[in-house]
Design a protein around this motif. Structure first.
Motif: not given
Ligand code: HEM
Length: 327
Positions: A61, A64, A68, A164, A177, A196, A247, A269, A303
């Motif tokens: 995760p 990935l 982004f 974002p 976006f 993930l 998530l 979220l 992607m």
């Molecule tokens: C659409 C807007 C998005 C928002 C607002 C957003 C926001 C977030 C937030 C707040 C977290 C949790 C961070 C934490 O509390 O440690 C997170 C985790 C994550 N995001 Fe996003 N995200 C977005 C888009 C994406 C995209 C486009 C990807 C990849 C294609 C992505 C991949 C991930 C992954 C894999 C995690 C888990 C990270 C971990 O387990 O360490 N996110 N995201």
């Protein structure tokens, strides 16, 4: 004489066309980019990433998400990998990136690549390939990664504030976006990356208590799920720094479970749940919840689009020898 202005116009038109062609060529990525200069590049990356995921389930995760966050700030130029210096706070130390981590995996890949083919494979390409590899290793789809990105030389923490946020409405997400040339479909599809990984309480607890003037808990949430999250995030001042929740219920498998959870009101979220509650994106969430193969297919397309953002051309970039520092 009457022909002269026309000749001028044609001449200028041809010059502009030539400049456009040269610029497009410089920015073009290619799936065969390292075919001759470093044919073993993708194999090396795959091995290191595979080993790392075996030892640490958080690597997939995190990498990935790293891709982004790299592409959304200054384009896919590995600016997210640069360390802060005495006179510059880098993206890495910006608030949304504090929880990224797993940079050591990219360091390991880079060290191996520098041995095999010195000064050839960019850090930006390494992130793009590693992101594809963690998706496959988690059971997701394969796609050919376009390569040839150069590494940037600038990284500023304050620019990460443009990423974002989980509190954003669907309209705000669509707007951000769209400012990157990505549509609603890309937004819904790429958010599927949340199949993930994990979120810390700080990323979603505003939904669980004093949500707004009318509701204590975000009314779009399944109430049993919300109460469970509330327990996980109780005692703000005493709780573990790592308190939070996954998530997705199958958070180490790349599947379409994330969308099924949104349909059930179990998105963690606010920004995820918002995609189901907006008529412009709801049908996509529903379609992906029903048809995993459709999600997989669209994910690969989005992607590749994400990987094209602000791709650095030859004049402004370099191939870093160490991903943490400019040369
Ligand atoms: C659409 C807007 C998005 C928002 C607002 C957003 C926001 C977030 C937030 C707040 C977290 C949790 C961070 C934490 O509390 O440690 C997170 C985790 C994550 N995001 Fe996003 N995200 C977005 C888009 C994406 C995209 C486009 C990807 C990849 C294609 C992505 C991949 C991930 C992954 C894999 C995690 C888990 C990270 C971990 O387990 O360490 N996110 N995201």
């Amino acid at each position: 004489m009457a022909n002269l202005p026309l000749k001028n116009i044609i001449f200028h038109f041809l010059i502009i066309l030539l400049i456009l062609v040269v610029q497009t060529k410089a920015r073009q990525l290619d799936i065969h980019y390292y075919e001759h200069s470093c044919p073993q590049a993708e194999r090396i990356i795959r091995h290191v990433v595979h080993d790392a995921t075996l030892h640490d389930s958080k690597v997939a995760p995190r990498i990935l998400r790293m891709f982004f966050h790299d592409c959304f700030v200054r384009g896919c130029d590995a600016s997210v990998l640069l360390d802060s210096t005495d006179d510059n706070i880098a993206e890495k130390d910006g608030p949304p990136n504090k929880s990224l981590r797993s940079y050591y995996v990219i360091d390991e890949v880079k060290a191996r690549l520098e041995e095999a083919c010195p000064h050839t494979v960019s850090c930006a390409d390494i992130i793009a390939i590693a992101a594809r590899d963690v998706v496959i290793l988690s059971g997701g789809p394969y796609w050919e990664v376009y390569k040839g990105r150069k590494d940037g030389k600038i990284s500023r923490a304050n620019e990460t504030l443009g990423l974002p946020r989980p509190s954003f409405s669907s309209s705000k997400l669509i707007e951000i976006f769209s400012s990157k040339g990505l549509g609603i479909k890309d937004l819904v599809t790429l958010s599927g990356g949340h199949t993930l990984g994990f979120a810390h309480c700080a990323s979603f607890e505003a939904r669980l208590h004093r949500y707004n003037d009318y509701f204590d808990i975000d009314p779009t949430m399944d109430i049993i799920f919300a109460n469970m999250l509330k327990k996980k995030c109780a005692n703000r001042h005493k709780r573990d720094n790592n308190a939070g929740y996954y998530l997705d219920s199958t958070s180490s498998i790349f599947d379409n479970e994330y969308y099924k959870r949104l349909v059930a009101g179990k998105g963690v979220l606010g920004s995820d749940q918002a995609l189901y509650n907006d008529y412009r994106s709801k049908f996509l969430v529903e379609s992906y919840a029903k048809y995993e193969a459709l999600f997989f297919m669209e994910f690969t397309t989005s992607m590749i689009k994400l990987g094209n953002l602000g791709v650095n051309n030859h004049h402004h970039g370099e191939i870093r020898r160490n991903c943490r520092h400019v040369n």
